[in-house]
Design an enzyme around this catalytic site. Structure first.
Site, PDB file in Angstrom:
ATOM      1  N   GLY A 120      86.165  54.715  40.092  1.00 58.49           N
ATOM      2  CA  GLY A 120      85.410  54.797  38.848  1.00 58.49           C
ATOM      3  C   GLY A 120      85.370  53.446  38.175  1.00 58.49           C
ATOM      4  O   GLY A 120      85.644  52.416  38.780  1.00 58.49           O
ATOM      5  N   CYS A 121      85.035  53.442  36.910  1.00 61.22           N
ATOM      6  CA  CYS A 121      84.903  52.207  36.137  1.00 61.22           C
ATOM      7  C   CYS A 121      86.128  51.321  36.319  1.00 61.22           C
ATOM      8  O   CYS A 121      87.259  51.756  36.130  1.00 61.22           O
ATOM      9  CB  CYS A 121      84.712  52.558  34.667  1.00 61.22           C
ATOM     10  SG  CYS A 121      84.636  51.118  33.603  1.00 61.22           S
TER      11      CYS A 121
END
Length: 163
Positions: free
Chosen positions: A12-13
């Protein structure tokens, strides 16, 4: 410090992952960047196929690749395809970028352990991809949550160790 190692993870981020890993015992440095994509010199605006990931420099006398993976599987949901929190798309996939056979074996063993625990709502979809090159992200992404303490993150410790 010549015995330091590097690990390459995506979940993810990259901001949230970096912020949590930076304080782990044995972690010497973290850098956010792009991994596993189709172009050289990717940018935030153009990184087809790349995952937002982190490069972790660690001291193997103080932590192990297995312990890094253990923590990785507690701070993001590895059972969602191309998604973490509000972030969606291939850039936000859960992936381990494998540098050698030993890492590949440890990663496969850890995925089995996580799956067998049934802590996540579905099976682990984390991909094992060959490491090719790490492309550092732009300066404004580095240490983002240190510079912007109220910035967005979907990463947090959900439960304790799998080990």
């Amino acid at each position: 410090m010549e015995n330091l190692k590097k690990a390459y993870l995506a979940g993810g981020c990259f901001w949230g992952m970096e912020d949590l890993f930076r304080t782990r015992p044995g972690v010497i440095d973290t850098e956010v960047g792009y991994l596993g994509g189709q172009n050289d010199n990717p940018t935030y605006e153009y990184h087809p196929g790349h995952a937002e990931g982190i490069e972790i420099t660690y001291d193997p006398s103080k932590t192990s690749y297995k312990e890094l993976l253990d923590y990785f599987f507690t701070i993001h949901d590895p059972s969602t395809v191309d998604r973490q929190g509000n972030d969606r798309g291939k850039s936000y996939r859960s992936a381990l970028f494998i540098q050698n056979e030993e890492e590949g074996n440890e990663a496969a063993d850890m995925i089995k352990l996580v799956d067998d625990s049934k802590r996540w709502p579905g099976k682990v979809v984390t991909t094992l991809e060959p490491f090719t090159k790490f492309w550092p992200a732009e300066d404004y992404h580095q240490d983002y949550l240190v510079k912007n303490p109220n910035g967005y993150t979907c990463h947090f410790e959900r439960f304790g160790t799998f080990l």
